[in-house]
Design a protein around this motif. Structure first.
Motif, PDB file in Angstrom:
ATOM      1  N   ASN A 200     -15.462  -1.543 -58.522  1.00 57.71           N
ATOM      2  CA  ASN A 200     -16.399  -1.119 -59.565  1.00 57.71           C
ATOM      3  C   ASN A 200     -16.947   0.269 -59.217  1.00 57.71           C
ATOM      4  OD1 ASN A 200     -18.803  -0.765 -61.159  1.00 57.71           O
ATOM      5  ND2 ASN A 200     -18.706  -2.973 -61.590  1.00 57.71           N
ATOM      6  N   SER A 201     -16.688   1.262 -60.084  1.00 60.91           N
ATOM      7  CA  SER A 201     -17.107   2.647 -59.806  1.00 60.91           C
ATOM      8  C   SER A 201     -18.626   2.773 -59.734  1.00 60.91           C
ATOM      9  CB  SER A 201     -16.542   3.587 -60.877  1.00 60.91           C
ATOM     10  OG  SER A 201     -16.965   3.180 -62.171  1.00 60.91           O
ATOM     11  N   ASN A 202     -19.339   2.047 -60.581  1.00 63.81           N
ATOM     12  CA  ASN A 202     -20.805   2.119 -60.556  1.00 63.81           C
ATOM     13  C   ASN A 202     -21.356   1.571 -59.246  1.00 63.81           C
ATOM     14  OD1 ASN A 202     -20.969   3.234 -63.126  1.00 63.81           O
ATOM     15  ND2 ASN A 202     -21.054   1.220 -64.131  1.00 63.81           N
ATOM     16  N   LEU A 203     -20.740   0.474 -58.791  1.00 62.06           N
ATOM     17  CA  LEU A 203     -21.192  -0.113 -57.534  1.00 62.06           C
ATOM     18  C   LEU A 203     -20.973   0.861 -56.381  1.00 62.06           C
ATOM     19  CD1 LEU A 203     -22.261  -2.545 -55.964  1.00 62.06           C
ATOM     20  CD2 LEU A 203     -19.902  -3.388 -55.822  1.00 62.06           C
ATOM     21  N   THR A 204     -19.828   1.531 -56.396  1.00 60.18           N
ATOM     22  CA  THR A 204     -19.535   2.502 -55.340  1.00 60.18           C
ATOM     23  C   THR A 204     -20.549   3.650 -55.362  1.00 60.18           C
ATOM     24  OG1 THR A 204     -17.175   1.977 -55.531  1.00 60.18           O
ATOM     25  CG2 THR A 204     -17.758   4.028 -54.413  1.00 60.18           C
ATOM     26  N   LEU A 205     -20.897   4.083 -56.566  1.00 61.55           N
ATOM     27  CA  LEU A 205     -21.871   5.175 -56.701  1.00 61.55           C
ATOM     28  C   LEU A 205     -23.227   4.780 -56.131  1.00 61.55           C
ATOM     29  CD1 LEU A 205     -22.684   7.954 -57.773  1.00 61.55           C
ATOM     30  CD2 LEU A 205     -23.115   6.880 -60.002  1.00 61.55           C
ATOM     31  N   TRP A 206     -23.674   3.574 -56.463  1.00 63.93           N
ATOM     32  CA  TRP A 206     -24.979   3.132 -55.974  1.00 63.93           C
ATOM     33  C   TRP A 206     -24.978   2.963 -54.455  1.00 63.93           C
ATOM     34  CZ3 TRP A 206     -29.255   3.682 -58.431  1.00 63.93           C
ATOM     35  CH2 TRP A 206     -29.296   3.624 -59.828  1.00 63.93           C
ATOM     36  N   ILE A 207     -23.880   2.493 -53.913  1.00 67.29           N
ATOM     37  CA  ILE A 207     -23.793   2.362 -52.453  1.00 67.29           C
ATOM     38  C   ILE A 207     -23.860   3.737 -51.791  1.00 67.29           C
ATOM     39  CG2 ILE A 207     -22.259   1.694 -50.554  1.00 67.29           C
ATOM     40  CD1 ILE A 207     -21.275  -0.617 -52.292  1.00 67.29           C
ATOM     41  N   SER A 208     -23.156   4.695 -52.384  1.00 67.23           N
ATOM     42  CA  SER A 208     -23.162   6.054 -51.828  1.00 67.23           C
ATOM     43  C   SER A 208     -24.560   6.666 -51.896  1.00 67.23           C
ATOM     44  CB  SER A 208     -22.174   6.944 -52.590  1.00 67.23           C
ATOM     45  OG  SER A 208     -20.866   6.425 -52.476  1.00 67.23           O
ATOM     46  N   LEU A 209     -25.242   6.500 -53.023  1.00 65.49           N
ATOM     47  CA  LEU A 209     -26.597   7.033 -53.171  1.00 65.49           C
ATOM     48  C   LEU A 209     -27.558   6.384 -52.181  1.00 65.49           C
ATOM     49  CD1 LEU A 209     -26.909   7.280 -57.069  1.00 65.49           C
ATOM     50  CD2 LEU A 209     -26.685   9.161 -55.424  1.00 65.49           C
ATOM     51  N   GLY A 210     -27.407   5.067 -51.996  1.00 66.75           N
ATOM     52  CA  GLY A 210     -28.268   4.370 -51.044  1.00 66.75           C
ATOM     53  C   GLY A 210     -28.076   4.887 -49.633  1.00 66.75           C
ATOM     54  N   ALA A 211     -26.814   5.102 -49.253  1.00 69.94           N
ATOM     55  CA  ALA A 211     -26.539   5.631 -47.916  1.00 69.94           C
ATOM     56  C   ALA A 211     -27.117   7.031 -47.754  1.00 69.94           C
ATOM     57  CB  ALA A 211     -25.027   5.639 -47.677  1.00 69.94           C
ATOM     58  N   LEU A 212     -27.010   7.849 -48.811  1.00 67.50           N
ATOM     59  CA  LEU A 212     -27.557   9.209 -48.760  1.00 67.50           C
ATOM     60  C   LEU A 212     -29.070   9.193 -48.595  1.00 67.50           C
ATOM     61  CD1 LEU A 212     -27.093  12.245 -48.982  1.00 67.50           C
ATOM     62  CD2 LEU A 212     -27.245  12.021 -51.485  1.00 67.50           C
ATOM     63  N   VAL A 213     -29.741   8.293 -49.301  1.00 69.45           N
ATOM     64  CA  VAL A 213     -31.197   8.188 -49.196  1.00 69.45           C
ATOM     65  C   VAL A 213     -31.604   7.809 -47.777  1.00 69.45           C
ATOM     66  CG1 VAL A 213     -33.217   6.864 -49.926  1.00 69.45           C
ATOM     67  CG2 VAL A 213     -31.577   7.698 -51.628  1.00 69.45           C
ATOM     68  N   VAL A 214     -30.869   6.874 -47.185  1.00 73.06           N
ATOM     69  CA  VAL A 214     -31.181   6.449 -45.811  1.00 73.06           C
ATOM     70  C   VAL A 214     -31.032   7.625 -44.848  1.00 73.06           C
ATOM     71  CG1 VAL A 214     -30.424   4.979 -43.910  1.00 73.06           C
ATOM     72  CG2 VAL A 214     -30.586   4.046 -46.222  1.00 73.06           C
ATOM     73  N   VAL A 215     -29.965   8.397 -45.016  1.00 72.88           N
ATOM     74  CA  VAL A 215     -29.737   9.553 -44.136  1.00 72.88           C
ATOM     75  C   VAL A 215     -30.857  10.575 -44.288  1.00 72.88           C
ATOM     76  CG1 VAL A 215     -28.223  11.522 -43.684  1.00 72.88           C
ATOM     77  CG2 VAL A 215     -27.250   9.241 -44.072  1.00 72.88           C
ATOM     78  N   ILE A 216     -31.264  10.840 -45.531  1.00 78.21           N
ATOM     79  CA  ILE A 216     -32.341  11.810 -45.782  1.00 78.21           C
ATOM     80  C   ILE A 216     -33.641  11.340 -45.140  1.00 78.21           C
ATOM     81  CG2 ILE A 216     -33.796  12.817 -47.588  1.00 78.21           C
ATOM     82  CD1 ILE A 216     -31.302  12.867 -49.380  1.00 78.21           C
ATOM     83  N   MET A 217     -33.930  10.046 -45.259  1.00 75.04           N
ATOM     84  CA  MET A 217     -35.162   9.523 -44.678  1.00 75.04           C
ATOM     85  C   MET A 217     -35.147   9.649 -43.156  1.00 75.04           C
ATOM     86  SD  MET A 217     -35.824   6.130 -47.024  1.00 75.04           S
ATOM     87  CE  MET A 217     -37.287   5.687 -46.091  1.00 75.04           C
ATOM     88  N   ILE A 218     -33.997   9.427 -42.542  1.00 70.13           N
ATOM     89  CA  ILE A 218     -33.898   9.553 -41.087  1.00 70.13           C
ATOM     90  C   ILE A 218     -34.125  11.004 -40.664  1.00 70.13           C
ATOM     91  CG2 ILE A 218     -32.322   9.385 -39.126  1.00 70.13           C
ATOM     92  CD1 ILE A 218     -31.051   6.960 -40.514  1.00 70.13           C
ATOM     93  N   ILE A 219     -33.502  11.942 -41.394  1.00 66.62           N
ATOM     94  CA  ILE A 219     -33.661  13.366 -41.070  1.00 66.62           C
ATOM     95  C   ILE A 219     -35.123  13.794 -41.237  1.00 66.62           C
ATOM     96  CG2 ILE A 219     -33.044  15.708 -41.787  1.00 66.62           C
ATOM     97  CD1 ILE A 219     -30.276  14.608 -42.540  1.00 66.62           C
ATOM     98  N   ALA A 220     -35.742  13.329 -42.331  1.00 69.33           N
ATOM     99  CA  ALA A 220     -37.147  13.686 -42.581  1.00 69.33           C
ATOM    100  C   ALA A 220     -38.047  13.155 -41.472  1.00 69.33           C
ATOM    101  CB  ALA A 220     -37.577  13.136 -43.931  1.00 69.33           C
ATOM    102  N   ALA A 221     -37.779  11.942 -41.019  1.00 69.75           N
ATOM    103  CA  ALA A 221     -38.596  11.357 -39.954  1.00 69.75           C
ATOM    104  C   ALA A 221     -38.451  12.147 -38.662  1.00 69.75           C
ATOM    105  CB  ALA A 221     -38.184   9.905 -39.750  1.00 69.75           C
TER     106      ALA A 221
END
Length: 229
Positions: A200-221
């Protein structure tokens, strides 16, 4: 005087009774002897022609025995002159989206499981993927134990079928029925298995966005911690 008269009369009665009884015994004896003689020396009437010596010749009668010969049909009620044909195939010919674990069954118009043609028919059916033969078990029911299945042939692949692949069931024109009839021409029956499921392309997109958010939060911390130091 009266006594003597009575005694004489009594003796006459006894004598008369004895004579009558003797006569009856003689009559019974004669009847019995005569009946035996008639039975022994009869003329054979009552079913035969007598020959005078008690051994009558039995009467004979003509008995016609009807015999039936087995039909020459192919075991399905049809005559032997009817050709052998394919009635149905599962999966249907040229069908698509066939499950990889679907049963493959062929139904013919006549008995193809009969003992005299069984071995040859097992070799007449094969499964192919392009130019490569696919290992498969070809089976038929015992037409004596399961007469309702005598027209069927089942193909069971010994390996799992591939998704999104074109397969061909080939039936040689040597396939024969109990009656001796064969196919008019070889058969090639194609079917295509179900294509592999696409993610499912939408599912893949949401997983990718979630991973990106986690990475950004780690960098910000990490950056905030450095500023405090």
């Amino acid at each position: 005087m009266n006594l003597i008269y009575k005694e004489k009369k009594k003796m006459k009665r006894k004598l008369g009774s004895s004579l009558i009884l003797s006569f009856l015994w003689i009559l019974l004896f004669l009847l019995g002897f005569g009946g035996s003689a008639l039975a022994a020396g009869g003329d054979g009437s009552g079913g035969g022609s007598g020959n005078g010596n008690g051994t009558g010749q039995a009467a004979t009668s003509d008995i016609t025995t009807e015999t039936t010969t087995p039909g020459s049909g192919g075991g399905t009620g049809g005559g032997s002159d009817e050709p052998l044909t394919l009635v149905s195939a599962t999966p249907a010919v040229d069908s698509t989206n066939v499950a990889v674990d679907s049963a493959i069954t062929l139904e013919f118009s006549k008995n193809v499981a009969y003992a005299t043609v069984r071995d040859g028919n097992l070799k007449a059916v094969t499964l192919w993927k392009g130019d490569t033969q696919v290992p498969a078990d070809i089976t038929m029911a015992d037409d004596q134990l399961e007469p309702d299945l005598r027209n069927f042939i089942t193909i069971t692949p010994t390996e799992a079928l591939k998704e999104g692949t074109l397969y061909t069931v080939k039936v040689d024109d040597t396939l024969a029925a109990k009656s001796g009839n064969v196919l008019a021409e070889p058969l090639k029956l194609n079917f295509t298995t179900t294509a592999p499921a696409t993610p499912n392309s939408n599912l893949t997109l949401w997983i990718s966005l979630g991973a990106l958010v986690v990475v950004i939060m780690i960098i910000a911390a990490v950056l905030m911690k450095r500023k405090k130091v």
